[in-house]
Design a protein around this motif. Structure first.
Motif, PDB file in Angstrom:
ATOM      1  N   GLY A   5       0.882  -1.268  -0.058  1.00  0.00           N
ATOM      2  CA  GLY A   5       0.027  -0.037   0.111  1.00  0.00           C
ATOM      3  C   GLY A   5       0.863   1.201  -0.120  1.00  0.00           C
ATOM      4  N   ASP A   6       0.096   2.483  -0.171  1.00  0.00           N
ATOM      5  CA  ASP A   6       0.815   3.833  -0.146  1.00  0.00           C
ATOM      6  C   ASP A   6       0.167   4.710   0.833  1.00  0.00           C
ATOM      7  OD1 ASP A   6      -1.608   3.953  -1.494  1.00  0.00           O
ATOM      8  OD2 ASP A   6      -0.761   4.466  -3.307  1.00  0.00           O
ATOM      9  N   GLU A  32      11.141   6.361  -0.962  1.00  0.00           N
ATOM     10  CA  GLU A  32      11.366   7.704  -0.830  1.00  0.00           C
ATOM     11  C   GLU A  32      12.126   8.284  -1.914  1.00  0.00           C
ATOM     12  OE1 GLU A  32      12.759   8.510   3.162  1.00  0.00           O
ATOM     13  OE2 GLU A  32      10.601   8.472   3.831  1.00  0.00           O
ATOM     14  N   THR A  33      13.298   7.345  -2.253  1.00  0.00           N
ATOM     15  CA  THR A  33      14.192   7.985  -3.526  1.00  0.00           C
ATOM     16  C   THR A  33      13.890   6.986  -4.584  1.00  0.00           C
ATOM     17  OG1 THR A  33      15.816   6.422  -2.563  1.00  0.00           O
ATOM     18  CG2 THR A  33      15.949   8.840  -1.576  1.00  0.00           C
ATOM     19  N   GLY A  34      14.790   7.008  -5.401  1.00  0.00           N
ATOM     20  CA  GLY A  34      14.498   6.631  -6.695  1.00  0.00           C
ATOM     21  C   GLY A  34      14.751   4.871  -6.743  1.00  0.00           C
ATOM     22  N   ALA A  35      15.367   4.521  -5.425  1.00  0.00           N
ATOM     23  CA  ALA A  35      15.791   3.231  -5.399  1.00  0.00           C
ATOM     24  C   ALA A  35      14.555   2.326  -5.860  1.00  0.00           C
ATOM     25  CB  ALA A  35      16.232   2.886  -4.036  1.00  0.00           C
ATOM     26  N   ALA A  36      14.769   1.319  -6.461  1.00  0.00           N
ATOM     27  CA  ALA A  36      13.707   0.588  -6.934  1.00  0.00           C
ATOM     28  C   ALA A  36      13.024  -0.332  -5.827  1.00  0.00           C
ATOM     29  CB  ALA A  36      14.100  -0.446  -8.036  1.00  0.00           C
ATOM     30  N   ALA A  37      13.950  -1.178  -4.976  1.00  0.00           N
ATOM     31  CA  ALA A  37      13.451  -1.994  -4.128  1.00  0.00           C
ATOM     32  C   ALA A  37      14.637  -2.102  -3.000  1.00  0.00           C
ATOM     33  CB  ALA A  37      13.117  -3.358  -4.662  1.00  0.00           C
ATOM     34  N   ALA A  78       9.041  -0.839  -3.491  1.00  0.00           N
ATOM     35  CA  ALA A  78       8.840  -0.888  -4.821  1.00  0.00           C
ATOM     36  C   ALA A  78       7.912   0.166  -5.245  1.00  0.00           C
ATOM     37  CB  ALA A  78       8.424  -2.306  -4.748  1.00  0.00           C
ATOM     38  N   ARG A  79       7.970   0.632  -6.156  1.00  0.00           N
ATOM     39  CA  ARG A  79       7.339   1.783  -6.824  1.00  0.00           C
ATOM     40  C   ARG A  79       5.829   1.136  -7.080  1.00  0.00           C
ATOM     41  NH1 ARG A  79       9.593   6.319  -8.269  1.00  0.00           N
ATOM     42  NH2 ARG A  79      11.617   6.447  -8.553  1.00  0.00           N
ATOM     43  N   GLU A  80       5.644   0.060  -7.487  1.00  0.00           N
ATOM     44  CA  GLU A  80       4.473  -0.580  -7.714  1.00  0.00           C
ATOM     45  C   GLU A  80       4.507  -2.058  -7.462  1.00  0.00           C
ATOM     46  OE1 GLU A  80       2.801   0.058 -11.714  1.00  0.00           O
ATOM     47  OE2 GLU A  80       2.566   2.219 -11.212  1.00  0.00           O
ATOM     48  N   PRO A  81       3.502  -2.633  -6.956  1.00  0.00           N
ATOM     49  CA  PRO A  81       3.489  -4.368  -6.436  1.00  0.00           C
ATOM     50  C   PRO A  81       3.573  -5.154  -8.016  1.00  0.00           C
ATOM     51  CG  PRO A  81       1.379  -3.521  -6.396  1.00  0.00           C
ATOM     52  CD  PRO A  81       2.240  -2.154  -6.439  1.00  0.00           C
ATOM     53  N   THR A  82       4.754  -5.035  -8.812  1.00  0.00           N
ATOM     54  CA  THR A  82       4.782  -5.637 -10.120  1.00  0.00           C
ATOM     55  C   THR A  82       5.261  -7.058  -9.670  1.00  0.00           C
ATOM     56  OG1 THR A  82       7.248  -5.177 -10.134  1.00  0.00           O
ATOM     57  CG2 THR A  82       5.786  -3.539 -11.215  1.00  0.00           C
ATOM     58  N   ASP A  83       5.276  -7.974 -10.726  1.00  0.00           N
ATOM     59  CA  ASP A  83       5.728  -9.332 -10.479  1.00  0.00           C
ATOM     60  C   ASP A  83       6.783  -9.608  -9.728  1.00  0.00           C
ATOM     61  OD1 ASP A  83       3.978  -8.944 -12.856  1.00  0.00           O
ATOM     62  OD2 ASP A  83       4.249 -10.828 -13.585  1.00  0.00           O
ATOM     63  N   ALA A  98      -2.655  -8.425   1.037  1.00  0.00           N
ATOM     64  CA  ALA A  98      -3.511  -7.270   1.049  1.00  0.00           C
ATOM     65  C   ALA A  98      -2.820  -6.063   0.098  1.00  0.00           C
ATOM     66  CB  ALA A  98      -3.666  -6.739   2.549  1.00  0.00           C
ATOM     67  N   LEU A  99      -3.822  -5.854  -0.807  1.00  0.00           N
ATOM     68  CA  LEU A  99      -3.422  -4.840  -1.793  1.00  0.00           C
ATOM     69  C   LEU A  99      -4.433  -3.644  -1.520  1.00  0.00           C
ATOM     70  CD1 LEU A  99      -3.676  -7.053  -4.882  1.00  0.00           C
ATOM     71  CD2 LEU A  99      -1.398  -6.139  -3.843  1.00  0.00           C
ATOM     72  N   VAL A 100      -3.783  -2.532  -0.731  1.00  0.00           N
ATOM     73  CA  VAL A 100      -4.337  -1.246  -0.157  1.00  0.00           C
ATOM     74  C   VAL A 100      -4.163  -0.247  -0.748  1.00  0.00           C
ATOM     75  CG1 VAL A 100      -5.079  -2.605   1.790  1.00  0.00           C
ATOM     76  CG2 VAL A 100      -2.953  -1.591   1.842  1.00  0.00           C
ATOM     77  N   HIS A 101      -3.600  -0.113  -2.078  1.00  0.00           N
ATOM     78  CA  HIS A 101      -3.096   0.983  -2.572  1.00  0.00           C
ATOM     79  C   HIS A 101      -4.620   1.810  -2.862  1.00  0.00           C
ATOM     80  CE1 HIS A 101       0.873   0.126  -3.571  1.00  0.00           C
ATOM     81  NE2 HIS A 101       0.715  -1.081  -3.586  1.00  0.00           N
TER      82      HIS A 101
END
Length: 628
Positions: A5-6, A32-37, A78-83, A98-101
């Motif tokens: 979630g976000d 918070e930064t550009g780090a992917a994960a 992670a920016r989005e819950p991708t594969d 739980a996907l609560v975005h």
């Protein structure tokens, strides 16, 4: 358990699962930064404190344990819950996700990916669109059944639950306007609440309710109250006590379960398309008086014609109408009285023409504006002023209208998602910024019963509440505040300044998190009732498969401090509604069960349980840990 979630709901949900149920939690949040994960070490409390807040910053104080029966936490960015992000979080081995975005599309995309990666994972999805949520739930459950034709014990628990934080919090917020408390549960078309009772020795005669849910702490008579504070004194509330505890706790207040009924003024739908629409909605008062004057003139002229000509009364009235509509022969050579009456009738006909045109125009204009927002009527009183028509306000409006409670909505944005709903329900609505002078007065705040300030801005809600209190000091006020510490400070200050008034501050994420956590544990949660700073969950549970229930009487199945059976579903298993909380047909639940009734495997019961007690009943943790 994986939580992605976000916003604050994800943080509260992760803390709920780790601190209450003792589950191993992986929290996936945007970086918070550009780090992917980037993983955050278990000892890194700086980011964790800001992320989890006061209630769950302890999640990372212990080393992250493995998911094999141990509890702990892990933070994944992670920016989005991708594969790749879900695989990194361990979705193949997860029991629940739980996907609560806040974005429905993000949650749907991640749910489809998660079901493909692990057909047996239990999905809890946050969606605002309820109809889409029903279709998605059926689709994902069907996909799980086809992918795992012989799932076994683990796969048998796989399910998809679609929830909305708005739907979860709306009953509590609406009930505050109705009963002065947010401690409510919807089940089988019945609205239940947790009502406070004084100690038995206080001399007051009170209704014992359906059952006793809790014994309040010894400090609940604090002038500022304990509901808005984390520190409820040295002795906290005791949930689900037995008879011996009730006899020994004579000095403590009680919380009992009772039904809620509304006895105040009701608001009729007031649709102009109804056959019984009042005449006053079609024609203005001035026009009605004009029509009455013309009718009186016609009657007077008819009587005068009858007296002067000596004709039959009906014939005299007929002649008068012919004169008014100018379709009679001129009274040439007739007596003077007849000629004068004919001239007066013609003049009356001239006056009647603009009145008839005005009536037609007003009627057409009224029907043309039937879809427009209605204004609060002048004599309205005892109503609820609902400030904010976003997704929370729209859900609360539906709950209030289901109870026929009169409502006046206030919204600054004419394109808000709840405006169309208010227009369809014919609810009086004021469009304007509540911080501007005269907006709350237009909503008749000085004659209102309660104010629900549910905008997304804490300062706007607080400003509206303070101004409303200056207009009506005893007004019941409910505010939606995001920050808990800020809500506690506001609550205590307003209660101290207005001790006779009702003040409540609520966080939607705080009210919704227990229901989401219960759904991740695999059961249908009907509602969550806070008792001071603890929570009681109400769930519909099938008796089959639970050794603590099958073959035992209702009295024997009771576990002090863990769970209590409240109601029995009398409908046949084939006719049962999966979601009791959404049922509108009361009567299937029996709330007063004989203590000697023996529970059968085909039964379904509604029970109240502590969060740890529900975890034990579902077999998620050892019984020795259930101490609350």
């Amino acid at each position: 358990m994986i939580v992605s979630g976000d916003d604050a709901l994800a943080h509260r949900l992760a803390g709920e699962l780790r601190d209450v149920y003792g589950e191993f939690v992986v929290l996936v949040v945007p970086p918070e930064t550009g780090a992917a994960a980037t993983r955050i070490p278990a000892g890194g409390l700086t980011r964790a404190s800001a992320l989890f807040g006061r209630v769950s910053s302890a999640m990372l104080r212990t080393p992250a344990a493995g998911p094999e029966g141990q509890h702990g936490a892990r933070l994944l960015e992670a920016r989005e819950p991708t594969d790749a992000a879900l695989v990194e979080a361990g979705v193949e081995r997860a029991a629940a996700l739980a996907l609560v975005h806040r974005d429905d599309e993000t949650n749907i995309r991640a749910a489809l990916v998660a079901r493909r990666l692990n057909p047996r994972v239990r999905l809890v999805i946050r969606l605002y669109n309820r109809k889409l949520g029903q279709y998605l739930q059926e689709l994902l459950d069907q996909a799980a059944a086809l992918t795992t034709p012989d799932p076994g014990p683990a796969g048998a628990e796989s399910s998809t639950t679609v929830l909305s934080d708005a739907d979860t919090a709306a009953p509590a917020l609406a009930a505050t306007a109705l009963a002065g408390t947010s401690k409510v549960v919807h089940a089988d078309g019945v609205l239940l609440r947790a009502g406070q009772r004084p100690p038995p020795g206080s001399g007051e005669v009170t209704d014992p309710g359906l059952c006793t849910l809790a014994l309040l702490s010894s400090t609940t008579n604090d002038p500022a109250g304990s509901e808005g504070s984390d520190r409820s004194g040295s002795e906290g509330p005791r949930l689900l006590p037995d008879e011996r505890s009730l006899d020994e706790a004579g000095h403590r207040g009680r919380v009992v379960l009772e039904t809620v009924t509304y006895t105040g003024p009701v608001q009729s739908p007031g649709r102009l398309t109804d056959l019984g629409a009042p005449l006053g909605r079609l024609f203005s008062r001035r026009l009605r008086w004009s029509l009455a004057g013309v009718v009186a003139s016609v009657v007077a002229l008819a009587v005068a014609t009858w007296l002067t000509t000596g004709d039959d009364p009906l014939h005299a009235a007929y002649l008068t109408l012919l004169d008014i509509f100018a379709i009679d022969d001129p009274a040439v050579g007739a007596p003077v009285s007849r000629q004068v009456l004919q001239l007066l009738s013609g003049l009356t006909g001239l006056l009647l023409l603009p009145v008839l045109i005005a009536a037609v125009l007003e009627g057409l204009g009224t029907f043309r504006n039937a879809s427009a927002l209605s204004r609060p009527p002048r004599g309205l009183s005892g109503h609820v002023v609902l400030l904010g028509m976003g997704k929370i306000g729209a859900r609360v409006l539906v709950r209030l209208r289901e109870l026929n409670i009169p409502v006046v909505c206030v919204e600054a944005d004419p394109a808000a998602r709840g405006i169309a709903l208010a227009r369809r329900l014919r609810v009086p609505t004021v469009i304007g910024d509540v911080t501007q002078e005269g907006i709350l007065e237009s909503a008749r705040i000085h004659r209102a019963h309660a104010l629900l300030a549910l905008t997304s801005s804490d300062t706007t809600n607080l400003e509206a509440a303070l101004y409303a209190r200056s207009v009506k000091p005893d007004l019941r006020v409910v505010m939606r505040l995001y920050d808990d510490d800020f809500a506690t400070a506001v609550y205590r200050t307003l209660r101290a300044a207005h001790p006779q008034a009702m003040t409540r501050s609520r966080s939607v994420s705080h009210l919704a998190a227990p229901a989401f956590a219960g759904a991740m544990m695999g059961r249908q949660i009907l509602g969550a009732i806070p008792v001071e700073r603890k929570v009681l969950l109400f769930a519909a549970v099938d008796v089959a498969g639970h050794g603590q229930l099958v073959g035992r009487t209702v009295e024997e199945a009771f576990r002090e401090g863990a769970w209590r059976i409240l109601a029995l579903d009398t409908s046949s298993p084939a006719d049962r509604v999966p979601d009791l909380g959404a049922t509108r047909r009361p009567g299937d639940l029996v709330w007063r069960i004989p203590p000697n009734y023996v529970l059968r495997p085909e039964d379904r019961v509604v029970l109240a349980a502590t969060r740890r007690g529900l975890a034990e009943l579902l077999g998620r943790r050892p019984s020795s840990r259930v101490t609350r």
